[in-house]
Design an enzyme around this catalytic site. Structure first.
Site, PDB file in Angstrom:
ATOM      1  CG  HIS A 156      -2.303  -0.859   1.095  1.00 31.80           C
ATOM      2  ND1 HIS A 156      -2.146  -2.204   1.410  1.00 31.80           N
ATOM      3  CD2 HIS A 156      -3.515  -0.714   0.694  1.00 31.80           C
ATOM      4  CE1 HIS A 156      -3.189  -2.553   1.159  1.00 31.80           C
ATOM      5  NE2 HIS A 156      -3.977  -1.873   0.646  1.00 31.80           N
ATOM      6  CE  LYS A 160      -3.771  -0.562   4.770  1.00 30.90           C
ATOM      7  NZ  LYS A 160      -5.056  -0.046   5.218  1.00 30.90           N
TER       8      LYS A 160
END
Length: 269
Positions: A156, A160
């Site tokens: 990600h 995040k």
């Protein structure tokens, strides 16, 4: 048909902005409210300002007022504010779509309890493709059964804050369930140093955080002579937002705790 009135929590965040577009794009929904935390610089601005839309809905921190004029709240924020919003939704009999990840056991229990009083769709991922991937993983794990080493790799963007991702953990839960294992007992999160031989009963997790990766997930089943990999890659947050709006329309008029598998009818197959 009267449009479904949808409010969005965290409307000025990455997902919130895309959700505004998704609600605007759906023929059966209308934006009814937009929430941000107290002190946000976006308060008072039009909810669509960041994506070039004029919605006529001002961003607010007044949860009670927003919910009073809404049928459902979509929340992709963080565990603490989501649980506060959840309680308000229960009090006001407003359905809620929860895409927030990183809940502890107490938070998950609160969500389950809320499902007894209002309609809740709680999913690690609202992408149709990811949920089909969950379905495939259940089948693959049951067919391959024992004898394969299982690893889950996810990536990600740099912003995040939780790891592994909720989607990766859900992949692990699906695989563990298909094999009759408890993920809490067999998960291995990262490896470092002299780890010794691999325990064949474990499910490993590896995490990448870099750049603007929207979401990459791979489940790897490996044995001597062959390797099976099932991968999903998301290139736009719209896939998650469109799924969340679809869930909001689906849960309208229902009470109970559901996930995206229910929305797609995959739990009935």
């Amino acid at each position: 048909m009267i449009p479904l009135k949808i409010a969005i929590a965290g409307v000025n965040g990455r997902m919130g902005r895309v959700l505004v577009e998704a609600v605007n794009n759906h023929p059966d929904t209308v934006l009814s409210g937009a929430l941000e935390h107290s002190g946000s610089e976006a308060l008072g601005l039009d909810a669509g300002y960041a994506v070039g839309l004029k919605t006529g809905i001002a961003i607010s921190d007044d949860v009670d007022t927003v919910l009073a004029q809404s049928d459902v709240l979509i929340d992709f924020t963080r565990p603490e504010p989501t649980l506060k919003h959840l309680q308000k939704c229960v009090e006001k009999q407003v359905n809620i779509i929860i895409g927030t990840t990183g809940f502890d056991d107490a938070g998950k229990a609160a969500i389950q309890a809320a499902g007894e009083k209002t309609g809740v769709v709680f999913a690690a991922n609202f992408s149709v493709g990811v949920n089909l991937t969950f379905h495939l993983l259940d089948t693959v794990a049951r067919v391959l059964n024992e004898g394969y080493d299982i690893e889950i790799i996810e990536g990600h963007h740099r912003h995040k804050v939780d790891a592994p991702s909720g989607t990766a953990l859900r992949m692990g839960e699906v695989i563990a369930g298909a094999l009759g294992r408890d993920l809490k007992q067999c998960a291995v999160y990262g490896r470092e140093g002299h780890t010794g031989p691999r325990d064949p009963s474990t499910i490993g997790f590896a995490t990448v955080r870099a750049g603007d990766i929207v979401g990459d997930h791979t489940a790897l089943f490996a044995t001597d002579g062959e390797r099976v990999e099932i991968t999903h890659k998301a290139s736009s947050r719209m896939t998650f937002a469109a799924g969340a709006v679809r869930a909001a329309v689906w849960v309208n008029g229902k009470t109970g705790l559901y996930d995206m598998q229910d929305v797609l009818g995959l739990n009935n197959r």
